[in-house]
Design an enzyme around this catalytic site. Structure first.
Site, mmCIF file in Angstrom:
data_model
loop_
_atom_site.group_PDB
_atom_site.id
_atom_site.type_symbol
_atom_site.label_atom_id
_atom_site.label_comp_id
_atom_site.label_asym_id
_atom_site.label_seq_id
_atom_site.Cartn_x
_atom_site.Cartn_y
_atom_site.Cartn_z
ATOM 1 N N HIS A 13 14.852 -6.369 -0.965
ATOM 2 C CA HIS A 13 15.969 -5.565 -0.620
ATOM 3 C C HIS A 13 17.286 -5.894 -1.228
ATOM 4 O O HIS A 13 18.334 -5.970 -0.701
ATOM 5 C CB HIS A 13 16.213 -5.431 0.937
ATOM 6 C CG HIS A 13 14.827 -4.931 1.490
ATOM 7 N ND1 HIS A 13 14.491 -3.655 1.535
ATOM 8 C CD2 HIS A 13 13.982 -5.598 2.444
ATOM 9 C CE1 HIS A 13 13.272 -3.470 2.156
ATOM 10 N NE2 HIS A 13 13.042 -4.446 2.703
ATOM 11 N N SER A 69 11.594 -2.186 7.123
ATOM 12 C CA SER A 69 11.333 -2.549 5.649
ATOM 13 C C SER A 69 9.871 -1.589 5.372
ATOM 14 O O SER A 69 10.032 -0.416 5.361
ATOM 15 C CB SER A 69 10.935 -3.951 5.496
ATOM 16 O OG SER A 69 10.743 -4.429 4.049
#
Length: 306
Positions: free
Chosen positions: A192, A89
């Protein structure tokens, strides 16, 4: 092959930067990073409580700054770099810096923008994320679809992170099948996923102003586990990953295919080493949580060079 990895949001803990500030040059570096990210990293990394550093605007710059500092210290201690890098991430910004694609100043400027944009997007609808531990993957994915939740992170076999509204996540916890545990994560939104779409364009505009270089060594993308050899592609992936799933499972498959012999997670470490022990059994792994862990990580690096 030694792989160094930079962790993502949720890995921060109160006071975790304090021991790093005792190293020569680190306070000055954190002051510069604070200016670039527009966040007081020294205060938040030493005295702020867990609720404060849970704020996306604060958490993301803290994590990237810590990873870059730990990576720099590791290279100095070992007198060599890892053979390849990857980031989970937001950790991908630190990985791009380690691979020579972007400067540390640009990494901190971008993570400041990313954190603010994602926090603003998360504020539009109350959302969150929960780790789904156990269960058969197809059954878990079917349940998420039924509950209108998105699989945001595929971390390792038996661990998928679901994201969506708080109401639907509560429904997931209530309807989890036998043998499946649902654990809410300390994040402030459904990262996300499509909920982050407003942040994508903000980050795209910021990335367009960044000067970049080609990766100096192997760089894996958390979007699909692929090796990225083009600097522009690496930056483009930083943008699109904000609203697309993290495929750390595919990254670990790629590490194994490349012949990984050791795994190092830099600060604030722990989560990715835990995944490595499950997804890459038998591969030596070191978590660099504090400066005291640098010697063990350097030993692993230098052992691979011999």
């Amino acid at each position: 092959m030694i792989v160094a990895a930079c962790p993502g949001q949720g890995s921060q803990t109160p006071g975790f930067l304090a021991p790093w500030l005792e190293l020569e040059g680190v306070p000055e570096l954190l002051e510069a990073y604070s200016d670039a990210a527009e966040v007081d990293l020294i205060a938040h990394g030493t005295t702020s409580d867990a609720d404060t550093i849970r704020d996306t605007r604060i958490a993301q710059p803290l994590i990237v700054a810590a990873s870059m500092i730990a990576m720099t210290q590791l290279v100095q201690r070992a007198q060599r770099t890892a053979d390849g890098v990857a980031g989970h991430s937001v950790g991908e910004l630190a990985a791009l810096n380690s691979a020579g694609v972007i400067s540390s100043e640009d990494a901190m400027r971008l993570v400041g923008i990313r954190g603010r944009a994602m926090a603003d997007a998360a504020a539009q609808t109350p959302t969150g994320m929960s780790a789904v531990l156990g269960g058969e993957a197809d059954a878990v994915l079917a349940l998420l679809e039924e509950l209108d939740l998105t699989p945001a992170n595929y971390n390792v076999a038996g661990q998928i992170v679901a994201a969506g509204t708080l109401e639907n996540l509560a429904g997931l916890a209530e309807s989890a099948p036998r043998g499946v545990r649902v654990m809410p994560l300390q994040v402030a939104g459904a990262f996300h996923t499509s909920y982050m779409a407003p942040a994508v364009e903000t980050l795209r505009a910021a990335v367009a102003e960044v000067e970049y270089e080609e990766p100096t060594h192997t760089l894996w993308s958390n979007r699909d586990g692929a090796v990225v050899t083009d600097g522009q592609d690496a930056l483009d992936r930083i943008v699109t990953q904000v609203s697309s799933p993290v495929r750390w499972d595919l990254c670990m498959e790629s590490f194994l295919a490349a012949g990984i012999t050791g795994f190092i997670e830099v600060a604030p470490a722990g989560a990715l080493v835990g995944l490595a022990k499950r997804g890459m059994r038998g591969i030596p792994a070191v978590a660099v949580k504090t400066p005291e862990d640098l010697d063990a990580a350097a030993e692993l690096l230098n052992g691979a060079a011999q």
